[in-house]
Write a protein that holds these residues in place. Structure first.
Motif, mmCIF file in Angstrom:
data_model
loop_
_atom_site.group_PDB
_atom_site.id
_atom_site.type_symbol
_atom_site.label_atom_id
_atom_site.label_comp_id
_atom_site.label_asym_id
_atom_site.label_seq_id
_atom_site.Cartn_x
_atom_site.Cartn_y
_atom_site.Cartn_z
ATOM 1 N N TYR A 58 0.970 -1.075 0.055
ATOM 2 C CA TYR A 58 0.045 -0.016 -0.031
ATOM 3 C C TYR A 58 0.845 1.042 0.147
ATOM 4 C CZ TYR A 58 -3.414 -3.510 1.605
ATOM 5 O OH TYR A 58 -4.181 -4.728 2.009
ATOM 6 N N LEU A 59 0.101 2.276 -0.446
ATOM 7 C CA LEU A 59 0.924 3.659 -0.538
ATOM 8 C C LEU A 59 -0.154 4.586 0.173
ATOM 9 C CD1 LEU A 59 3.464 5.384 -0.882
ATOM 10 C CD2 LEU A 59 2.517 5.971 -2.961
ATOM 11 N N GLN A 60 -0.240 5.057 1.484
ATOM 12 C CA GLN A 60 -1.046 5.930 1.830
ATOM 13 C C GLN A 60 -0.547 7.396 1.735
ATOM 14 O OE1 GLN A 60 -4.086 5.482 3.622
ATOM 15 N NE2 GLN A 60 -4.260 7.663 3.380
ATOM 16 N N MET A 61 -1.460 7.816 0.989
ATOM 17 C CA MET A 61 -1.073 9.421 0.578
ATOM 18 C C MET A 61 -2.228 10.497 1.338
ATOM 19 S SD MET A 61 0.010 8.835 -3.345
ATOM 20 C CE MET A 61 -1.810 8.648 -3.664
ATOM 21 N N ASN A 62 -1.155 11.407 2.048
ATOM 22 C CA ASN A 62 -2.212 12.354 2.928
ATOM 23 C C ASN A 62 -1.731 13.615 2.307
ATOM 24 O OD1 ASN A 62 -3.168 10.169 4.214
ATOM 25 N ND2 ASN A 62 -1.733 10.258 5.804
ATOM 26 N N SER A 63 -2.449 14.567 2.708
ATOM 27 C CA SER A 63 -2.389 15.980 2.423
ATOM 28 C C SER A 63 -2.059 16.376 0.947
ATOM 29 C CB SER A 63 -1.205 16.615 3.427
ATOM 30 O OG SER A 63 -1.717 16.589 4.864
ATOM 31 N N LEU A 64 -2.596 15.596 -0.072
ATOM 32 C CA LEU A 64 -2.015 15.900 -1.396
ATOM 33 C C LEU A 64 -2.106 17.136 -2.038
ATOM 34 C CD1 LEU A 64 -3.983 12.554 -2.503
ATOM 35 C CD2 LEU A 64 -1.576 12.928 -2.739
ATOM 36 N N LYS A 65 -1.259 17.271 -3.009
ATOM 37 C CA LYS A 65 -0.735 18.544 -3.257
ATOM 38 C C LYS A 65 -0.944 18.563 -4.982
ATOM 39 C CE LYS A 65 2.478 19.776 0.060
ATOM 40 N NZ LYS A 65 3.931 20.025 0.290
ATOM 41 N N PRO A 66 -1.274 19.406 -5.720
ATOM 42 C CA PRO A 66 -1.552 19.386 -7.137
ATOM 43 C C PRO A 66 -0.045 18.821 -7.708
ATOM 44 C CG PRO A 66 -2.231 21.570 -6.614
ATOM 45 C CD PRO A 66 -1.610 20.784 -5.222
ATOM 46 N N GLU A 67 0.962 19.062 -7.277
ATOM 47 C CA GLU A 67 2.363 18.599 -7.575
ATOM 48 C C GLU A 67 2.503 17.037 -7.479
ATOM 49 O OE1 GLU A 67 1.865 21.179 -5.710
ATOM 50 O OE2 GLU A 67 3.495 21.265 -4.262
ATOM 51 N N ASP A 68 1.604 16.475 -6.623
ATOM 52 C CA ASP A 68 1.533 14.959 -6.514
ATOM 53 C C ASP A 68 0.779 14.183 -8.043
ATOM 54 O OD1 ASP A 68 0.785 15.462 -3.151
ATOM 55 O OD2 ASP A 68 2.958 15.123 -3.976
ATOM 56 N N THR A 69 0.547 15.065 -8.622
ATOM 57 C CA THR A 69 -0.315 14.280 -9.812
ATOM 58 C C THR A 69 0.671 13.779 -10.807
ATOM 59 O OG1 THR A 69 -1.802 16.280 -10.018
ATOM 60 C CG2 THR A 69 -1.514 14.980 -12.132
ATOM 61 N N ALA A 70 0.750 12.364 -10.826
ATOM 62 C CA ALA A 70 1.281 11.621 -11.718
ATOM 63 C C ALA A 70 0.755 10.237 -11.869
ATOM 64 C CB ALA A 70 2.714 11.337 -10.951
ATOM 65 N N VAL A 71 1.362 9.356 -12.684
ATOM 66 C CA VAL A 71 0.917 7.970 -12.662
ATOM 67 C C VAL A 71 2.138 7.243 -11.717
ATOM 68 C CG1 VAL A 71 1.156 5.774 -13.949
ATOM 69 C CG2 VAL A 71 0.513 8.152 -14.956
ATOM 70 N N TYR A 72 1.198 6.504 -10.829
ATOM 71 C CA TYR A 72 2.265 5.834 -9.469
ATOM 72 C C TYR A 72 2.357 4.415 -10.064
ATOM 73 C CZ TYR A 72 1.970 10.053 -6.839
ATOM 74 O OH TYR A 72 2.262 11.219 -6.532
ATOM 75 N N TYR A 73 3.550 3.951 -9.925
ATOM 76 C CA TYR A 73 3.738 2.501 -10.284
ATOM 77 C C TYR A 73 4.431 1.782 -9.035
ATOM 78 C CZ TYR A 73 3.918 4.152 -14.967
ATOM 79 O OH TYR A 73 3.655 4.758 -16.285
ATOM 80 N N CYS A 74 3.957 0.550 -8.916
ATOM 81 C CA CYS A 74 4.662 -0.391 -8.069
ATOM 82 C C CYS A 74 5.649 -1.324 -8.582
ATOM 83 C CB CYS A 74 3.587 -1.247 -6.984
ATOM 84 S SG CYS A 74 2.822 -2.424 -7.959
ATOM 85 N N ALA A 75 6.687 -1.528 -7.938
ATOM 86 C CA ALA A 75 8.004 -2.347 -8.583
ATOM 87 C C ALA A 75 8.377 -3.381 -7.421
ATOM 88 C CB ALA A 75 9.020 -1.349 -8.915
ATOM 89 N N ALA A 76 8.831 -4.553 -7.882
ATOM 90 C CA ALA A 76 9.258 -5.546 -7.035
ATOM 91 C C ALA A 76 10.788 -5.931 -7.384
ATOM 92 C CB ALA A 76 8.576 -6.758 -7.256
ATOM 93 N N LYS A 77 11.831 -6.183 -6.669
ATOM 94 C CA LYS A 77 12.916 -6.685 -6.675
ATOM 95 C C LYS A 77 13.444 -7.659 -5.617
ATOM 96 C CE LYS A 77 16.292 -3.874 -5.937
ATOM 97 N NZ LYS A 77 17.400 -2.894 -6.320
ATOM 98 N N ALA A 78 14.284 -8.369 -5.794
ATOM 99 C CA ALA A 78 14.735 -9.369 -4.801
ATOM 100 C C ALA A 78 15.518 -9.031 -3.835
ATOM 101 C CB ALA A 78 15.406 -10.656 -5.547
ATOM 102 N N SER A 79 16.266 -7.888 -4.013
ATOM 103 C CA SER A 79 17.362 -7.180 -3.062
ATOM 104 C C SER A 79 16.643 -5.986 -2.729
ATOM 105 C CB SER A 79 18.685 -7.011 -3.803
ATOM 106 O OG SER A 79 19.599 -6.325 -3.020
#
Length: 124
Positions: free
Chosen positions: A80-101
């Protein structure tokens, strides 16, 4: 192979909160360190937050430290990503990613698996 699917994005006014989810299939999420990245229009993809396999260690880019919180529930194969007090500059496409290390977590090139992204738009 791991398939990652993000959800929870949307259009919200400034000051609102959103919780993004990233659900994995194919392999247990507990095998991977997980991160969130974001990409704003005409900008490069940038690191937001990371969490280690068991959730005992987290790291944040300075820009979002204190407003965003990364967490995971390995039993649900979800991060999860809890995002609080959002601002216009937070506008974006958000991606999750996985790695072993858990090394080089800031570098997008080190990740093995990516989701398709979820759009977050902060606007009045």
């Amino acid at each position: 192979q791991v398939q990652l699917v993000e959800s929870g994005g949307g259009l919200v006014p400034p000051g609102a909160s959103l919780r993004l989810s990233c659900t994995a299939s194919g392999r247990a999420l507990s095998n991977y360190a997980m991160s969130w990245f974001r990409q704003a229009p005409e900008k490069e993809r940038e690191f937001v937050a990371a969490i280690n396999w068991g959730g005992s260690s987290t790291n944040y880019a300075d820009s979002w430290k204190g407003r965003f919180t990364i967490s995971r529930d390995n039993a649900k194969n979800t991060v999860y990503l809890q995002m609080n007090s959002l601002k216009p500059e937070d506008t974006a496409v958000y991606y999750c990613a996985a790695k072993a290390s858990y090394a080089s977590i800031w570098w997008s090139g080190s990740y093995n698996y990516w989701g398709q992204g979820t759009q977050v738009t902060v606007s009045s």
